[in-house]
Design a protein around this motif. Structure first.
Motif, PDB file in Angstrom:
ATOM      1  N   ALA A 118       0.816  -1.222   0.000  1.00 14.60           N
ATOM      2  CA  ALA A 118       0.000   0.000   0.000  1.00 14.60           C
ATOM      3  C   ALA A 118       0.841   1.260   0.000  1.00 14.60           C
ATOM      4  CB  ALA A 118      -0.943  -0.020   1.212  1.00 14.60           C
ATOM      5  N   ARG A 119       2.132   1.161   0.353  1.00 12.86           N
ATOM      6  CA  ARG A 119       3.003   2.334   0.410  1.00 12.86           C
ATOM      7  C   ARG A 119       3.707   2.614  -0.914  1.00 12.86           C
ATOM      8  NH1 ARG A 119       5.938   0.143   5.866  1.00 12.86           N
ATOM      9  NH2 ARG A 119       4.086   0.089   7.210  1.00 12.86           N
ATOM     10  N   HIS A 120       3.406   1.839  -1.959  1.00 12.78           N
ATOM     11  CA  HIS A 120       4.072   1.988  -3.253  1.00 12.78           C
ATOM     12  C   HIS A 120       3.074   2.356  -4.341  1.00 12.78           C
ATOM     13  CE1 HIS A 120       6.784  -0.561  -0.867  1.00 12.78           C
ATOM     14  NE2 HIS A 120       7.766  -0.181  -1.679  1.00 12.78           N
ATOM     15  N   ARG A 121       3.585   2.947  -5.410  1.00 10.98           N
ATOM     16  CA  ARG A 121       2.732   3.270  -6.556  1.00 10.98           C
ATOM     17  C   ARG A 121       2.395   2.042  -7.375  1.00 10.98           C
ATOM     18  NH1 ARG A 121       5.683   7.461 -10.209  1.00 10.98           N
ATOM     19  NH2 ARG A 121       3.901   6.879 -11.544  1.00 10.98           N
ATOM     20  N   LEU A 122       3.327   1.089  -7.397  1.00 14.07           N
ATOM     21  CA  LEU A 122       3.161  -0.067  -8.267  1.00 14.07           C
ATOM     22  C   LEU A 122       3.825  -1.282  -7.641  1.00 14.07           C
ATOM     23  CD1 LEU A 122       2.355  -1.192 -11.142  1.00 14.07           C
ATOM     24  CD2 LEU A 122       4.675  -0.567 -11.867  1.00 14.07           C
ATOM     25  N   VAL A 123       3.147  -2.421  -7.684  1.00 12.66           N
ATOM     26  CA  VAL A 123       3.735  -3.703  -7.299  1.00 12.66           C
ATOM     27  C   VAL A 123       4.043  -4.469  -8.581  1.00 12.66           C
ATOM     28  CG1 VAL A 123       3.325  -5.938  -6.210  1.00 12.66           C
ATOM     29  CG2 VAL A 123       2.566  -3.838  -5.076  1.00 12.66           C
ATOM     30  N   VAL A 124       5.267  -4.979  -8.673  1.00 13.09           N
ATOM     31  CA  VAL A 124       5.689  -5.751  -9.845  1.00 13.09           C
ATOM     32  C   VAL A 124       6.122  -7.137  -9.381  1.00 13.09           C
ATOM     33  CG1 VAL A 124       7.292  -5.904 -11.790  1.00 13.09           C
ATOM     34  CG2 VAL A 124       6.460  -3.657 -11.022  1.00 13.09           C
ATOM     35  N   THR A 125       5.557  -8.175  -9.975  1.00 10.56           N
ATOM     36  CA  THR A 125       6.009  -9.534  -9.686  1.00 10.56           C
ATOM     37  C   THR A 125       6.786 -10.062 -10.888  1.00 10.56           C
ATOM     38  OG1 THR A 125       3.944 -10.523 -10.518  1.00 10.56           O
ATOM     39  CG2 THR A 125       4.062  -9.987  -8.167  1.00 10.56           C
ATOM     40  N   LEU A 126       7.830 -10.797 -10.600  1.00  9.19           N
ATOM     41  CA  LEU A 126       8.738 -11.280 -11.651  1.00  9.19           C
ATOM     42  C   LEU A 126       9.030 -12.749 -11.379  1.00  9.19           C
ATOM     43  CD1 LEU A 126      10.614 -10.735 -14.052  1.00  9.19           C
ATOM     44  CD2 LEU A 126      12.321  -9.891 -12.433  1.00  9.19           C
ATOM     45  N   GLU A 127       8.710 -13.621 -12.340  1.00 12.38           N
ATOM     46  CA  GLU A 127       8.847 -15.053 -12.110  1.00 12.38           C
ATOM     47  C   GLU A 127       9.156 -15.799 -13.390  1.00 12.38           C
ATOM     48  OE1 GLU A 127       4.989 -16.867 -11.079  1.00 12.38           O
ATOM     49  OE2 GLU A 127       4.116 -14.913 -11.606  1.00 12.38           O
ATOM     50  N   ASP A 128       9.804 -16.948 -13.225  1.00 13.03           N
ATOM     51  CA  ASP A 128      10.150 -17.850 -14.319  1.00 13.03           C
ATOM     52  C   ASP A 128       9.063 -18.924 -14.415  1.00 13.03           C
ATOM     53  OD1 ASP A 128      11.684 -18.730 -16.403  1.00 13.03           O
ATOM     54  OD2 ASP A 128      13.131 -19.813 -15.186  1.00 13.03           O
ATOM     55  N   HIS A 129       7.880 -18.486 -14.790  1.00 14.45           N
ATOM     56  CA  HIS A 129       6.663 -19.306 -14.796  1.00 14.45           C
ATOM     57  C   HIS A 129       5.687 -18.550 -15.674  1.00 14.45           C
ATOM     58  CE1 HIS A 129       2.766 -20.814 -13.150  1.00 14.45           C
ATOM     59  NE2 HIS A 129       3.434 -21.898 -12.802  1.00 14.45           N
ATOM     60  N   PHE A 130       4.603 -19.185 -16.094  1.00 12.49           N
ATOM     61  CA  PHE A 130       3.578 -18.415 -16.785  1.00 12.49           C
ATOM     62  C   PHE A 130       3.148 -17.236 -15.913  1.00 12.49           C
ATOM     63  CE2 PHE A 130       2.163 -22.312 -19.330  1.00 12.49           C
ATOM     64  CZ  PHE A 130       2.741 -21.836 -20.499  1.00 12.49           C
ATOM     65  N   ALA A 131       2.955 -16.077 -16.542  1.00  6.60           N
ATOM     66  CA  ALA A 131       2.495 -14.912 -15.791  1.00  6.60           C
ATOM     67  C   ALA A 131       1.115 -15.160 -15.198  1.00  6.60           C
ATOM     68  CB  ALA A 131       2.465 -13.688 -16.702  1.00  6.60           C
ATOM     69  N   ASP A 132       0.305 -15.971 -15.864  1.00  4.40           N
ATOM     70  CA  ASP A 132      -1.008 -16.331 -15.351  1.00  4.40           C
ATOM     71  C   ASP A 132      -0.889 -17.543 -14.432  1.00  4.40           C
ATOM     72  OD1 ASP A 132      -2.161 -14.363 -16.923  1.00  4.40           O
ATOM     73  OD2 ASP A 132      -2.553 -15.737 -18.594  1.00  4.40           O
TER      74      ASP A 132
ATOM     75  N   GLY B  57       5.983 -12.448 -16.332  1.00  2.00           N
ATOM     76  CA  GLY B  57       6.366 -13.850 -16.412  1.00  2.00           C
ATOM     77  C   GLY B  57       6.314 -14.273 -17.865  1.00  2.00           C
ATOM     78  N   VAL B  58       6.335 -15.548 -18.096  1.00  3.34           N
ATOM     79  CA  VAL B  58       6.297 -16.061 -19.460  1.00  3.34           C
ATOM     80  C   VAL B  58       4.883 -15.889 -20.011  1.00  3.34           C
ATOM     81  CG1 VAL B  58       6.640 -18.084 -20.926  1.00  3.34           C
ATOM     82  CG2 VAL B  58       8.120 -17.710 -18.930  1.00  3.34           C
ATOM     83  N   PRO B  59       4.728 -15.288 -21.198  1.00  3.40           N
ATOM     84  CA  PRO B  59       3.386 -15.155 -21.788  1.00  3.40           C
ATOM     85  C   PRO B  59       2.738 -16.516 -21.982  1.00  3.40           C
ATOM     86  CG  PRO B  59       4.984 -13.803 -22.978  1.00  3.40           C
ATOM     87  CD  PRO B  59       5.765 -14.677 -22.039  1.00  3.40           C
ATOM     88  N   HIS B  60       1.425 -16.544 -21.835  1.00  7.56           N
ATOM     89  CA  HIS B  60       0.712 -17.815 -21.921  1.00  7.56           C
ATOM     90  C   HIS B  60       0.723 -18.313 -23.357  1.00  7.56           C
ATOM     91  CE1 HIS B  60      -2.871 -20.522 -20.985  1.00  7.56           C
ATOM     92  NE2 HIS B  60      -1.934 -20.840 -20.130  1.00  7.56           N
ATOM     93  N   GLY B  61       1.356 -19.425 -23.587  1.00  8.58           N
ATOM     94  CA  GLY B  61       1.465 -20.002 -24.923  1.00  8.58           C
ATOM     95  C   GLY B  61       2.500 -21.104 -24.897  1.00  8.58           C
ATOM     96  N   TYR B  62       2.793 -21.675 -26.053  1.00  5.21           N
ATOM     97  CA  TYR B  62       3.770 -22.756 -26.149  1.00  5.21           C
ATOM     98  C   TYR B  62       5.109 -22.164 -26.570  1.00  5.21           C
ATOM     99  CZ  TYR B  62      -0.255 -25.794 -25.706  1.00  5.21           C
ATOM    100  OH  TYR B  62      -1.387 -26.412 -25.240  1.00  5.21           O
ATOM    101  N   LEU B  63       6.000 -22.042 -25.616  1.00  8.54           N
ATOM    102  CA  LEU B  63       7.284 -21.396 -25.841  1.00  8.54           C
ATOM    103  C   LEU B  63       8.210 -22.329 -26.610  1.00  8.54           C
ATOM    104  CD1 LEU B  63       8.963 -18.840 -25.158  1.00  8.54           C
ATOM    105  CD2 LEU B  63       9.765 -20.050 -23.126  1.00  8.54           C
ATOM    106  N   THR B  64       8.863 -21.796 -27.631  1.00  7.89           N
ATOM    107  CA  THR B  64       9.729 -22.596 -28.478  1.00  7.89           C
ATOM    108  C   THR B  64      11.018 -22.995 -27.764  1.00  7.89           C
ATOM    109  OG1 THR B  64      10.758 -22.698 -30.674  1.00  7.89           O
ATOM    110  CG2 THR B  64      10.924 -20.608 -29.480  1.00  7.89           C
ATOM    111  N   HIS B  65      11.871 -23.729 -28.480  1.00 10.82           N
ATOM    112  CA  HIS B  65      13.180 -24.117 -27.946  1.00 10.82           C
ATOM    113  C   HIS B  65      14.194 -23.013 -28.227  1.00 10.82           C
ATOM    114  CE1 HIS B  65      13.233 -25.327 -32.181  1.00 10.82           C
ATOM    115  NE2 HIS B  65      14.533 -25.139 -32.135  1.00 10.82           N
TER     116      HIS B  65
END
Length: 589
Positions: A515-529, A553-561
């Motif tokens: 609540a004390r910040h303008r923006l919360v950002v989450t960062l992960e090596d997983h689907f963002a959803d 995070g990783v966009p929802h879809g089938y990520l290539t090699h």
């Protein structure tokens, strides 16, 4: 190396190879092609990593299949698909092997986008017989199209394979099942099926007989092309299901693979082709499997209730040291993830403390068991999700991008993701003391670091509480935090940081701090959803916190090699991409 220069590495005989040319080749030419194909497999995997041992073992088998069957009119299915390199060479893709498994290069598994000869892209074991049953039923009897499924003895331990074989025999579908028996998946194949196959191999004679609706032909020497062609021709001309039992040697033709006692160099990172030895690991990183095994060994020495359950990936998950130290407290159930999880549930019901170790990409196979066999009974089962996140060259069905999303649906489950060796050790210790299901996910290698205790639900906080941005990171992307903070500072924005060791439950201080910040950002090596970002967003919404959340995070879809850094960059999960996304969100207000 340019694509033109890469092509020069590939022998002319392989560059002009095709199924038609292979069928016209004589014995001497086939022998020369086999040598050249094996050398190309060694050279390509030495450069880019990949599946070495399995492909060295199926050279002659692949030649025989393409000489007897007319692909792509006839359908060749490769169970798992990691042993399809020779198939790719035969079907006109040899020139692409110097760029194997790199971004925009050849895929390490069959790829429908590459060739009409590739039917199935899913690289999870045990599926080929179900595909074959559906294809044979769909084409119908008398279509003139043969359906051939090549499945290893390891994959045959998968329950789905047995389900399909049962159905194929009962409905007398025209399917040729080529059982590629090398006595192994990664490790030696386990179970009663493996014992039965070993007995057949040891009898020293070939059978041609009917068995409960299945025609059986074999065992056949998998490196004798004429013998293979004779057996496959009989199978092709038979109406109804046929099993051709082929015995091959994993790693054949490359001494370092033939002599490797662990897995015959099954799956390799880049290595020295002269010796088969991998390059030294960077001094600041440690194989996560080594940390896992060491921690489990120490814990098991203190607690005799601990039992480890693996699903054919004992060596690949780094568990060999534990297996040597506690051989009677580790169980490899084969490629049977569903069984592994419910087996662990049964162990937990007797007071044991089971730890199930499964590659992240395969965890989805056991979701029903996690949800109802473990979760419903609130059993203290620890699930270690190995090779989580973007994994690189193995492509869409091997990235570990769904485990958090799946486990979040298990009521009462705890989810954690260590970012270094110290937190992994501390969190695994914490998980072993838990009273319900716990998921710990980890990348293949972790930076060295010391850590104190990591109680469930407690994060590490850095920076000012009244900064513009609260950056919440987990796992390997923790390392981006300082760089992103510096880049945002250059644009006049202060950043506070939280390292989310535990993804569920979140730190109880989260809502107040956010609540004390303008923006919360989450960062992960997983689907963002469905991952950390979704957990944070839902928690803040429930707590009435108005601070907006940007989930990266990783966009929802089938990520290539491709190489992991390249894929992180393309998905915006490097420092530059994250900074750009955060600045855009701040500008939008």
């Amino acid at each position: 190396m340019t694509s033109e220069a890469q092509a020069d590495v590939v022998p002319e005989a392989l560059r002009r190879l095709s199924p038609k040319a292979l069928r016209e080749a004589g014995t001497a030419e086939l022998d020369a092609l086999a040598v050249a194909a094996r050398q190309l497999v060694v050279d390509s995997t030495a450069r880019n990593g990949g599946h070495l041992g399995p492909n060295l073992g199926v050279v002659e088998l692949t030649f025989a299949l393409h000489r007897v069957f007319d692909s792509p009119h006839d359908i060749l299915l490769w169970d798992t698909g990691h042993q399809s390199y020779i198939h790719k060479m035969v079907t006109g893709r040899a020139e692409g092997f110097p760029a194997l498994r790199t971004r925009d290069g050849l895929a390490g598994y069959p790829s429908r986008a590459e060739s009409d000869h590739d039917w199935v892209e899913n690289s999870h074991a045990g599926t080929s017989l179900s595909y074959a049953a559906g294809l044979a039923a769909g084409f119908g009897a008398g279509s003139g199209r043969q359906v051939v499924a090549v499945i290893g003895d390891g994959a045959l331990t998968a329950g789905m394979a047995m389900e399909a074989l049962n159905d194929i025999a009962e409905r007398q579908l025209d399917v040729v099942v080529v059982l590629n028996d090398n006595g192994r998946s990664y490790a030696p194949t386990t179970g009663a099926v493996a014992l039965a196959l070993a007995e057949l191999r040891g009898r020293g004679r070939t059978y041609d007989a009917d068995w409960h609706g299945l025609r059986y032909v074999g065992p056949v020497d998998g490196h004798d092309v004429p013998a293979l062609e004779a057996a496959l021709t009989r199978a092709r001309d038979h109406r109804g299901p046929v099993v051709v039992h082929v015995v091959t040697r994993k790693g054949l033709g490359y001494p370092p693979a033939e002599n490797d006692p662990v897995d015959h160099l099954h799956g390799v990172a880049p290595f020295d082709p002269a010796t088969g030895a991998p390059p030294p690991t960077a001094g600041d990183r440690v194989a996560a499997g080594a940390v896992l095994s060491d921690t489990l060994c120490r814990a098991a020495a203190e607690d005799e209730r601990i039992v480890v359950v693996a699903a054919a990936m004992t060596s690949a998950s780094g568990l060999d040291p534990f297996a040597r130290a506690f051989p009677d407290r580790i169980v490899d159930v084969g490629i049977a993830e569903q069984h592994a999880v419910t087996y662990a549930a049964g162990l937990a019901m007797t007071g044991r403390r089971p730890v199930v170790v499964i590659h992240s990409t395969f965890l989805g196979r056991a979701f029903d068991q996690l949800m109802f066999d473990v979760g419903l009974h609130r059993l203290p089962v620890v699930v270690v999700s190995d090779r989580a996140g973007i994994t690189g060259g193995d492509g869409p069905s091997h990235h570990g991008l769904l485990d958090i999303a799946l486990f979040r649906h298990v009521p009462g489950a705890v989810i954690g993701e260590p970012s270094d060796t110290g937190t992994f050790t501390a969190m695994l210790r914490e998980a072993l003391d838990g009273s319900g299901p716990v998921l710990l996910r980890h990348n293949r290698a972790l930076p060295r670091a010391e850590s104190g205790p990591r109680p469930v639900g407690r994060w590490s906080w850095d920076g000012s509480d009244d900064a513009d941005v609260l950056l919440i990171t987990a796992g390997p992307l923790d390392a981006l935090g300082p760089d992103v903070g510096r880049r945002l500072a250059a644009h006049g924005h202060r950043t506070g940081r939280a390292r989310a060791h535990w993804i569920r439950p979140v730190d109880p201080a989260l809502a107040e701090r956010a609540a004390r910040h303008r923006l919360v950002v989450t960062l992960e090596d997983h689907f963002a959803d469905g991952g950390l970002g979704s957990e944070v967003l839902e928690h803040l919404s429930a707590e009435g916190c108005p601070t907006p959340v940007l989930r990266l995070g990783v966009p929802h879809g089938y990520l290539t090699h491709g190489q992991v850094p390249v894929l992180h960059r393309e998905t915006g999960l490097d420092a530059e991409g994250v900074t750009h996304s955060v600045l855009g969100a701040l500008e939008r207000g």
